[in-house]
Design a protein around this motif. Structure first.
Motif, PDB file in Angstrom:
ATOM      1  N   ILE A 164       0.876  -1.179   0.000  1.00 48.83           N
ATOM      2  CA  ILE A 164       0.000   0.000   0.000  1.00 48.83           C
ATOM      3  C   ILE A 164       0.917   1.236   0.000  1.00 48.83           C
ATOM      4  CG2 ILE A 164      -1.910   1.186   1.175  1.00 48.83           C
ATOM      5  CD1 ILE A 164      -2.642  -1.691   0.420  1.00 48.83           C
ATOM      6  N   ASP A 165       0.623   2.197  -0.890  1.00 48.89           N
ATOM      7  CA  ASP A 165       1.546   3.317  -1.081  1.00 48.89           C
ATOM      8  C   ASP A 165       1.730   4.152   0.169  1.00 48.89           C
ATOM      9  OD1 ASP A 165       1.940   2.921  -3.907  1.00 48.89           O
ATOM     10  OD2 ASP A 165      -0.153   3.495  -4.115  1.00 48.89           O
ATOM     11  N   SER A 166       0.618   4.471   0.806  1.00 36.84           N
ATOM     12  CA  SER A 166       0.714   5.406   1.911  1.00 36.84           C
ATOM     13  C   SER A 166      -0.286   5.007   2.993  1.00 36.84           C
ATOM     14  CB  SER A 166       0.400   6.799   1.368  1.00 36.84           C
ATOM     15  OG  SER A 166       0.831   7.756   2.258  1.00 36.84           O
ATOM     16  N   VAL A 167       0.191   4.875   4.209  1.00 34.74           N
ATOM     17  CA  VAL A 167      -0.658   4.382   5.303  1.00 34.74           C
ATOM     18  C   VAL A 167      -0.566   5.361   6.470  1.00 34.74           C
ATOM     19  CG1 VAL A 167      -1.177   2.402   6.766  1.00 34.74           C
ATOM     20  CG2 VAL A 167       0.012   2.057   4.608  1.00 34.74           C
ATOM     21  N   ILE A 168      -1.727   5.766   6.966  1.00 35.84           N
ATOM     22  CA  ILE A 168      -1.740   6.787   8.006  1.00 35.84           C
ATOM     23  C   ILE A 168      -2.462   6.286   9.241  1.00 35.84           C
ATOM     24  CG2 ILE A 168      -2.527   9.122   8.558  1.00 35.84           C
ATOM     25  CD1 ILE A 168      -2.476   9.415   5.338  1.00 35.84           C
ATOM     26  N   SER A 169      -1.810   6.383  10.372  1.00 38.97           N
ATOM     27  CA  SER A 169      -2.452   6.043  11.633  1.00 38.97           C
ATOM     28  C   SER A 169      -2.327   7.244  12.547  1.00 38.97           C
ATOM     29  CB  SER A 169      -1.768   4.830  12.262  1.00 38.97           C
ATOM     30  OG  SER A 169      -1.736   4.950  13.669  1.00 38.97           O
ATOM     31  N   SER A 170      -3.448   7.679  13.121  1.00 43.28           N
ATOM     32  CA  SER A 170      -3.375   8.880  13.947  1.00 43.28           C
ATOM     33  C   SER A 170      -2.498   8.635  15.174  1.00 43.28           C
ATOM     34  CB  SER A 170      -4.766   9.368  14.334  1.00 43.28           C
ATOM     35  OG  SER A 170      -5.539   8.292  14.766  1.00 43.28           O
ATOM     36  N   THR A 171      -2.572   7.429  15.726  1.00 45.82           N
ATOM     37  CA  THR A 171      -1.743   7.122  16.897  1.00 45.82           C
ATOM     38  C   THR A 171      -0.262   7.159  16.519  1.00 45.82           C
ATOM     39  OG1 THR A 171      -3.466   5.551  17.403  1.00 45.82           O
ATOM     40  CG2 THR A 171      -1.545   5.521  18.819  1.00 45.82           C
ATOM     41  N   TYR A 172       0.037   6.570  15.345  1.00 41.01           N
ATOM     42  CA  TYR A 172       1.416   6.529  14.873  1.00 41.01           C
ATOM     43  C   TYR A 172       1.931   7.953  14.645  1.00 41.01           C
ATOM     44  CZ  TYR A 172       5.294   4.970  11.878  1.00 41.01           C
ATOM     45  OH  TYR A 172       6.520   4.721  11.322  1.00 41.01           O
ATOM     46  N   LEU A 173       1.096   8.765  13.989  1.00 37.95           N
ATOM     47  CA  LEU A 173       1.480  10.156  13.721  1.00 37.95           C
ATOM     48  C   LEU A 173       1.719  10.911  15.018  1.00 37.95           C
ATOM     49  CD1 LEU A 173      -0.763  11.405  10.806  1.00 37.95           C
ATOM     50  CD2 LEU A 173       1.681  10.943  10.791  1.00 37.95           C
ATOM     51  N   LEU A 174       0.809  10.683  15.963  1.00 40.31           N
ATOM     52  CA  LEU A 174       0.926  11.343  17.257  1.00 40.31           C
ATOM     53  C   LEU A 174       2.286  10.994  17.874  1.00 40.31           C
ATOM     54  CD1 LEU A 174      -0.703  12.969  19.402  1.00 40.31           C
ATOM     55  CD2 LEU A 174      -1.261  10.775  20.417  1.00 40.31           C
ATOM     56  N   GLY A 175       2.596   9.708  17.843  1.00 41.74           N
ATOM     57  CA  GLY A 175       3.875   9.248  18.383  1.00 41.74           C
ATOM     58  C   GLY A 175       5.047   9.906  17.682  1.00 41.74           C
ATOM     59  N   GLN A 176       4.970   9.923  16.326  1.00 45.41           N
ATOM     60  CA  GLN A 176       6.055  10.534  15.546  1.00 45.41           C
ATOM     61  C   GLN A 176       6.192  12.009  15.875  1.00 45.41           C
ATOM     62  OE1 GLN A 176       8.260   9.024  13.591  1.00 45.41           O
ATOM     63  NE2 GLN A 176       7.334   7.068  14.088  1.00 45.41           N
ATOM     64  N   VAL A 202       5.324  13.614  18.578  1.00 42.01           N
ATOM     65  CA  VAL A 202       5.912  13.820  19.899  1.00 42.01           C
ATOM     66  C   VAL A 202       7.417  13.565  19.834  1.00 42.01           C
ATOM     67  CG1 VAL A 202       5.973  12.963  22.265  1.00 42.01           C
ATOM     68  CG2 VAL A 202       3.787  13.280  21.115  1.00 42.01           C
ATOM     69  N   LYS A 203       7.785  12.505  19.111  1.00 43.25           N
ATOM     70  CA  LYS A 203       9.211  12.198  18.988  1.00 43.25           C
ATOM     71  C   LYS A 203       9.964  13.357  18.331  1.00 43.25           C
ATOM     72  CE  LYS A 203      10.635   8.203  17.155  1.00 43.25           C
ATOM     73  NZ  LYS A 203      10.379   6.888  16.532  1.00 43.25           N
ATOM     74  N   THR A 204       9.391  13.885  17.237  1.00 45.22           N
ATOM     75  CA  THR A 204      10.041  14.983  16.541  1.00 45.22           C
ATOM     76  C   THR A 204      10.122  16.209  17.440  1.00 45.22           C
ATOM     77  OG1 THR A 204       8.614  14.214  14.782  1.00 45.22           O
ATOM     78  CG2 THR A 204      10.169  15.942  14.225  1.00 45.22           C
ATOM     79  N   GLU A 205       9.018  16.475  18.145  1.00 48.51           N
ATOM     80  CA  GLU A 205       9.008  17.631  19.050  1.00 48.51           C
ATOM     81  C   GLU A 205      10.171  17.525  20.036  1.00 48.51           C
ATOM     82  OE1 GLU A 205       7.071  20.299  19.353  1.00 48.51           O
ATOM     83  OE2 GLU A 205       5.777  19.860  17.648  1.00 48.51           O
ATOM     84  N   ILE A 206      10.348  16.316  20.546  1.00 43.04           N
ATOM     85  CA  ILE A 206      11.412  16.132  21.527  1.00 43.04           C
ATOM     86  C   ILE A 206      12.776  16.386  20.885  1.00 43.04           C
ATOM     87  CG2 ILE A 206      12.547  14.428  23.037  1.00 43.04           C
ATOM     88  CD1 ILE A 206       9.673  13.162  23.310  1.00 43.04           C
ATOM     89  N   ASN A 207      12.932  15.880  19.640  1.00 39.94           N
ATOM     90  CA  ASN A 207      14.189  16.105  18.922  1.00 39.94           C
ATOM     91  C   ASN A 207      14.415  17.570  18.622  1.00 39.94           C
ATOM     92  OD1 ASN A 207      15.290  13.598  18.760  1.00 39.94           O
ATOM     93  ND2 ASN A 207      13.979  13.014  17.044  1.00 39.94           N
ATOM     94  N   ILE A 208      13.353  18.214  18.143  1.00 37.93           N
ATOM     95  CA  ILE A 208      13.443  19.616  17.742  1.00 37.93           C
ATOM     96  C   ILE A 208      13.941  20.466  18.904  1.00 37.93           C
ATOM     97  CG2 ILE A 208      12.046  21.641  17.216  1.00 37.93           C
ATOM     98  CD1 ILE A 208      10.336  19.822  15.451  1.00 37.93           C
ATOM     99  N   GLU A 209      13.335  20.239  20.074  1.00 38.31           N
ATOM    100  CA  GLU A 209      13.757  20.945  21.278  1.00 38.31           C
ATOM    101  C   GLU A 209      15.269  21.019  21.344  1.00 38.31           C
ATOM    102  OE1 GLU A 209      12.026  22.144  24.381  1.00 38.31           O
ATOM    103  OE2 GLU A 209      10.885  22.565  22.543  1.00 38.31           O
TER     104      GLU A 209
END
Lengths: 138, 220
Positions: B113-125, B127-134
């Motif tokens: 499947i070309d593109s798969v979106i999960s709101s929980t997965y996105l939320l996790g990502q 938060v992870k990015t936010e932590i990195n960005i900091e």
């Protein structure tokens, strides 16, 4: 854990009967169903394992030692679920023998280029009808 | 573009409005009678009330050759089959779907499947990015997100350290507006040498931000 030879997914009438007869033949059978009550359809002679869980979840399949199984029979009442699990078994776990029940013949196209074997109740009924009426209709 | 929206409720409604505003050609397939009625009264687009995981429903909706199919049902396996049928039988170029089980993001992609979106997965990502960005950069959006200002701290193992700006092969559209080198503020020119622990202030379009950040953060 003992090596399991056959996994049956979906303990409806078909699944439970297949599981029972395989078990009677001496196979190690694991049957998976999301609903515990479904296992009531298993005959007393069934001596395999029962797992309550959603077989579209790879953790459940792995818990049932999918990687070591020689055969998976998929008979849930939902074609989409059946196709997805069959694809998991074929593409992710290389299960040597995969049998899947499909109510909708059209979905058979999704099994092309795989070794997944379908059972179509519709086709079987038509075949039975033709055989029963052979010679009676002109 | 020809876009097919299969299944879903609120998400479908939202996407239909959004894509319509962008003048895309839409087709809607939905099992739910009430929702189908609602969509066809609200919008002047073809709506087919049937099960999009059935080949005949996709055929009735004439989706052959569409650019994108978006599968929004709340059942992951249904979305999987919709996408697979759309590709296999109807030559749809790209399939996108949502999943409720975040584990399926990876599995669906592995299964094609070309593109798969999960709101929980996105939320996790997120938060992870936010932590990195900091840790390593700050962003400020200007003019309603049309411009972003990014602050990046240069670490000693970056490839651009000890190079003159004129000698660095930057991606297009990069603009280093300012270099903080405590306690100085430098307005850079081609001769400016980048040093470790410099703070760079970059101006870019939001869509180019990632590319630029990746470039700056490239290691030696």
């Amino acid at each position: 854990m003992k090596k399991h030879n056959v996994i049956v997914i979906g303990s409806g009438r078909l699944g439970a009967n297949i599981a029972t007869s395989m078990s009677e033949k001496g196979e190690n059978v694991i049957i998976i169903d999301a609903d515990h009550d479904s296992f009531r359809k298993l005959n007393d002679s069934f001596s395999g394992y029962q797992i309550v869980g959603d077989a579209t979840d790879t953790a459940i399949l792995e818990n049932a030692s999918i990687k070591e199984t020689k055969m998976v029979v998929i008979t849930t009442d939902n074609d989409n679920t059946n196709i997805f699990i069959a694809h998991l078994c074929f593409y992710l776990y290389d299960v040597p023998m995969i049998i899947v029940r499909l109510t909708d013949n059209d979905k058979g196209v999704l099994l092309e280029n795989t070794t997944i074997k379908p059972i179509y109740p519709f086709k079987l009924s038509i075949k039975a009808f033709i055989e029963l009426t052979e010679g009676m209709l002109s | 573009m020809r876009i097919v929206i299969a299944g879903g409720k609120h998400q479908a409604d939202f996407l239909i409005k959004m894509f319509k505003a962008e003048k895309h050609q839409l087709t809607v397939i939905n099992k739910d009678e009430q929702f189908s009625d609602y969509i066809s009264t609200e919008n002047d687009i073809p709506v087919f009330q049937s099960d999009p995981s059935k080949a005949y429903a996709l055929s009735d909706a004439d989706i052959d050759g569409s650019d994108i199919v978006i599968a929004l049902s709340d059942k992951d396996t249904e979305n999987y089959v919709i996408c697979k049928l759309a590709k296999k039988l109807f030559h749809v170029k790209k399939c996108v779907c949502i999943v409720s089980n975040p584990k399926n993001v990876h599995i669906f992609k592995t299964l094609g499947i070309d593109s798969v979106i999960s709101s929980t997965y996105l939320l996790g990502q997120t938060v992870k990015t936010e932590i990195n960005i900091e840790r390593w950069f700050k962003t400020l959006s200007i003019e309603d997100d049309k411009i972003v200002m990014t602050e990046i701290e240069v670490e000693k193992d970056f490839a651009i350290v000890n190079k003159k700006l004129m000698d660095i092969k930057f991606p297009k559209n990069i603009n280093i507006s300012c270099v903080f080198r405590d306690p100085d503020v430098i307005i850079p020119n081609g001769q400016t040498l980048i040093k470790s622990e410099d703070k760079l202030i970059l101006i870019s379009k939001p869509q180019e931000q990632d590319e630029i950040i990746n470039f700056i953060r490239k290691k030696k």
